[in-house]
Design a protein around this motif. Structure first.
Motif, PDB file in Angstrom:
ATOM      1  N   GLY A   1      61.205  -6.302 -25.336  1.00 24.27           N
ATOM      2  CA  GLY A   1      61.019  -7.048 -26.570  1.00 24.27           C
ATOM      3  C   GLY A   1      59.813  -7.967 -26.582  1.00 24.27           C
ATOM      4  N   LYS A   2      59.060  -8.013 -25.487  1.00 20.90           N
ATOM      5  CA  LYS A   2      57.898  -8.894 -25.404  1.00 20.90           C
ATOM      6  C   LYS A   2      56.608  -8.092 -25.609  1.00 20.90           C
ATOM      7  CE  LYS A   2      60.171 -12.659 -24.213  1.00 20.90           C
ATOM      8  NZ  LYS A   2      60.190 -13.899 -25.042  1.00 20.90           N
ATOM      9  N   THR A   3      55.600  -8.754 -26.139  1.00 21.59           N
ATOM     10  CA  THR A   3      54.287  -8.133 -26.325  1.00 21.59           C
ATOM     11  C   THR A   3      53.228  -8.949 -25.598  1.00 21.59           C
ATOM     12  OG1 THR A   3      53.878  -9.350 -28.391  1.00 21.59           O
ATOM     13  CG2 THR A   3      54.947  -7.195 -28.576  1.00 21.59           C
ATOM     14  N   ILE A   4      52.018  -8.410 -25.544  1.00 17.73           N
ATOM     15  CA  ILE A   4      50.923  -9.086 -24.847  1.00 17.73           C
ATOM     16  C   ILE A   4      49.694  -9.178 -25.732  1.00 17.73           C
ATOM     17  CG2 ILE A   4      51.697  -8.398 -22.539  1.00 17.73           C
ATOM     18  CD1 ILE A   4      49.510  -6.199 -22.624  1.00 17.73           C
TER      19      ILE A   4
ATOM     20  N   PHE B   1      42.680  -8.102 -28.517  1.00 14.55           N
ATOM     21  CA  PHE B   1      43.812  -7.260 -28.914  1.00 14.55           C
ATOM     22  C   PHE B   1      45.049  -8.146 -28.917  1.00 14.55           C
ATOM     23  CE2 PHE B   1      40.872  -4.300 -26.796  1.00 14.55           C
ATOM     24  CZ  PHE B   1      40.711  -3.352 -27.798  1.00 14.55           C
ATOM     25  N   THR B   2      45.905  -7.987 -29.901  1.00 20.17           N
ATOM     26  CA  THR B   2      47.059  -8.874 -30.038  1.00 20.17           C
ATOM     27  C   THR B   2      48.347  -8.095 -30.253  1.00 20.17           C
ATOM     28  OG1 THR B   2      46.700  -9.100 -32.433  1.00 20.17           O
ATOM     29  CG2 THR B   2      45.659 -10.751 -31.002  1.00 20.17           C
ATOM     30  N   SER B   3      49.443  -8.713 -29.763  1.00 18.57           N
ATOM     31  CA  SER B   3      50.812  -8.229 -29.998  1.00 18.57           C
ATOM     32  C   SER B   3      50.968  -6.755 -29.652  1.00 18.57           C
ATOM     33  CB  SER B   3      51.220  -8.482 -31.453  1.00 18.57           C
ATOM     34  OG  SER B   3      51.145  -9.851 -31.769  1.00 18.57           O
ATOM     35  N   VAL B   4      50.569  -6.388 -28.433  1.00 19.04           N
ATOM     36  CA  VAL B   4      50.608  -4.991 -28.003  1.00 19.04           C
ATOM     37  C   VAL B   4      51.901  -4.722 -27.243  1.00 19.04           C
ATOM     38  CG1 VAL B   4      49.343  -3.140 -26.878  1.00 19.04           C
ATOM     39  CG2 VAL B   4      48.108  -5.151 -27.742  1.00 19.04           C
ATOM     40  N   LYS B   5      52.616  -3.685 -27.634  1.00 15.77           N
ATOM     41  CA  LYS B   5      53.884  -3.317 -27.016  1.00 15.77           C
ATOM     42  C   LYS B   5      53.663  -2.315 -25.876  1.00 15.77           C
ATOM     43  CE  LYS B   5      55.261  -1.697 -30.887  1.00 15.77           C
ATOM     44  NZ  LYS B   5      56.048  -1.041 -31.962  1.00 15.77           N
TER      45      LYS B   5
ATOM     46  N   ARG C   1      50.997 -13.363 -22.347  1.00 15.40           N
ATOM     47  CA  ARG C   1      52.175 -13.159 -23.189  1.00 15.40           C
ATOM     48  C   ARG C   1      51.816 -13.618 -24.591  1.00 15.40           C
ATOM     49  NH1 ARG C   1      55.019  -9.549 -22.221  1.00 15.40           N
ATOM     50  NH2 ARG C   1      55.767 -10.237 -20.186  1.00 15.40           N
ATOM     51  N   SER C   2      52.109 -12.786 -25.576  1.00 15.53           N
ATOM     52  CA  SER C   2      51.654 -13.040 -26.952  1.00 15.53           C
ATOM     53  C   SER C   2      52.019 -14.437 -27.435  1.00 15.53           C
ATOM     54  CB  SER C   2      52.261 -12.004 -27.901  1.00 15.53           C
ATOM     55  OG  SER C   2      51.689 -10.740 -27.680  1.00 15.53           O
ATOM     56  N   GLY C   3      51.010 -15.088 -28.015  1.00 23.16           N
ATOM     57  CA  GLY C   3      51.217 -16.407 -28.605  1.00 23.16           C
ATOM     58  C   GLY C   3      51.263 -17.539 -27.600  1.00 23.16           C
TER      59      GLY C   3
ATOM     60  N   ILE D   1      50.314 -18.002 -21.089  1.00 22.86           N
ATOM     61  CA  ILE D   1      50.912 -17.500 -19.845  1.00 22.86           C
ATOM     62  C   ILE D   1      50.158 -16.239 -19.424  1.00 22.86           C
ATOM     63  CG2 ILE D   1      52.991 -16.549 -18.773  1.00 22.86           C
ATOM     64  CD1 ILE D   1      54.615 -18.207 -20.789  1.00 22.86           C
ATOM     65  N   THR D   2      49.486 -16.305 -18.277  1.00 25.73           N
ATOM     66  CA  THR D   2      48.657 -15.197 -17.805  1.00 25.73           C
ATOM     67  C   THR D   2      49.461 -14.286 -16.893  1.00 25.73           C
ATOM     68  OG1 THR D   2      46.623 -16.508 -17.965  1.00 25.73           O
ATOM     69  CG2 THR D   2      46.591 -14.577 -16.516  1.00 25.73           C
ATOM     70  N   LEU D   3      49.450 -12.998 -17.224  1.00 22.09           N
ATOM     71  CA  LEU D   3      50.150 -11.993 -16.424  1.00 22.09           C
ATOM     72  C   LEU D   3      49.205 -11.284 -15.467  1.00 22.09           C
ATOM     73  CD1 LEU D   3      52.317 -10.422 -19.279  1.00 22.09           C
ATOM     74  CD2 LEU D   3      52.979 -12.196 -17.642  1.00 22.09           C
TER      75      LEU D   3
END
Length: 263
Positions: free
Chosen positions: A174-177, A189-193, A217-219, A222-224
């Motif tokens: 349920g999370k996007t990046i 690029f935003t809100s990528v599933k 993590r979108s919005g 937090i760096t992955l």
């Protein structure tokens, strides 16, 4: 007279139908000489960190196309074939092609005898493709596997083309990046599933400056993962891919960004 291209071709792909044994085949590498107009082109990217668990087999294998062994040496996680930065594709016959993937070193007496999969792909003459192996390799859908048409036009002078692929299938449900560019101080690029493929976009090129790209993590901030010192050449096209195991922050198969050149 049409321009000729001579290429040592090699491929691999994934998906699974069954484990089965087949008689050992002599190693051979195809050498095709085809005209530009009569050839299709493909590259292969191994981005399936859970290959061993999915197949219950070593992460080392060979690929056959129409019963001809296409690669040497065997392929493992992180491999891009071909790795030639100036072209990055291999030639295949257009039309329907039969692929199979055989395990390398699974049986010591017959190291290439265990077949993982048979499948077919259709290639159009003059077209370019990327076969991106992910942890969704058991899917019969091209978009999940991922079998991607590399449909792009040459960027205008002063620009480069960039596509983004989210290939971390076990990312948080349920999370996007977002992909954040430090040089631009903005998301590109935003809100990528997971499993989503963003089409090629044009960005202003500056060959004097490098960039650091962050997976966030979108919005949030937090760096992955991050990719340092990346640069993109004028009028070139690239794919940026987020790959690896979403639960790992370090190690060979940890979540990470990578790029590869198309032209």
């Amino acid at each position: 007279m049409m321009k000729k291209i001579t290429l040592y071709t090699s491929l691999f792909a994934a998906g699974i139908l069954m484990f089965s044994a087949c008689k050992k085949q002599a190693d051979k590498t195809a050498n095709y000489t085809l005209s530009d107009e009569s050839t299709a082109y493909v590259r292969v990217v191994h981005a399936a960190p859970s290959f061993r668990q999915i197949f219950n087999a070593p992460d080392s294998f060979n690929v056959y196309v129409n019963d001809i062994k296409m690669n040497a040496p065997f392929l493992t996680y992180g491999a891009i074939f071909p790795s030639n930065a100036s072209f990055g594709y291999v030639a295949v016959q257009p039309g329907l092609n039969q692929f199979r993937v055989n395990i390398h070193g699974f049986a010591s007496a017959s190291p290439d005898s265990t077949r993982l999969i048979n499948f077919t792909k259709v290639f159009q003459a003059g077209q370019y493709y990327t076969l991106l192996m992910t942890d969704s390799i058991t899917s019969g859908r091209d978009s999940s596997q991922m079998f991607l048409p590399d449909a792009y036009t040459k960027p205008l002078n002063g620009y480069y083309g960039l596509r983004f692929v989210h290939a971390v299938w076990n990312d948080t449900t349920g999370k996007t990046i977002d992909i954040y560019s430090a040089r631009r101080n903005a998301n590109i690029f935003t809100s990528v599933k997971p499993g989503e493929i963003k089409t090629f976009n044009s960005f202003a090129s500056n060959t004097q400056l490098s960039d650091t790209l962050y997976v966030r993590r979108s919005g949030t901030q937090i760096t992955l993962s991050q990719l340092n010192g990346v640069s993109f050449a004028n009028q070139r096209s690239y794919t940026l891919v987020y790959r690896g195991d979403g639960n790992l922050a370090t190690g060979t198969k940890a979540r990470a960004l990578a790029t590869f050149l198309h032209n």
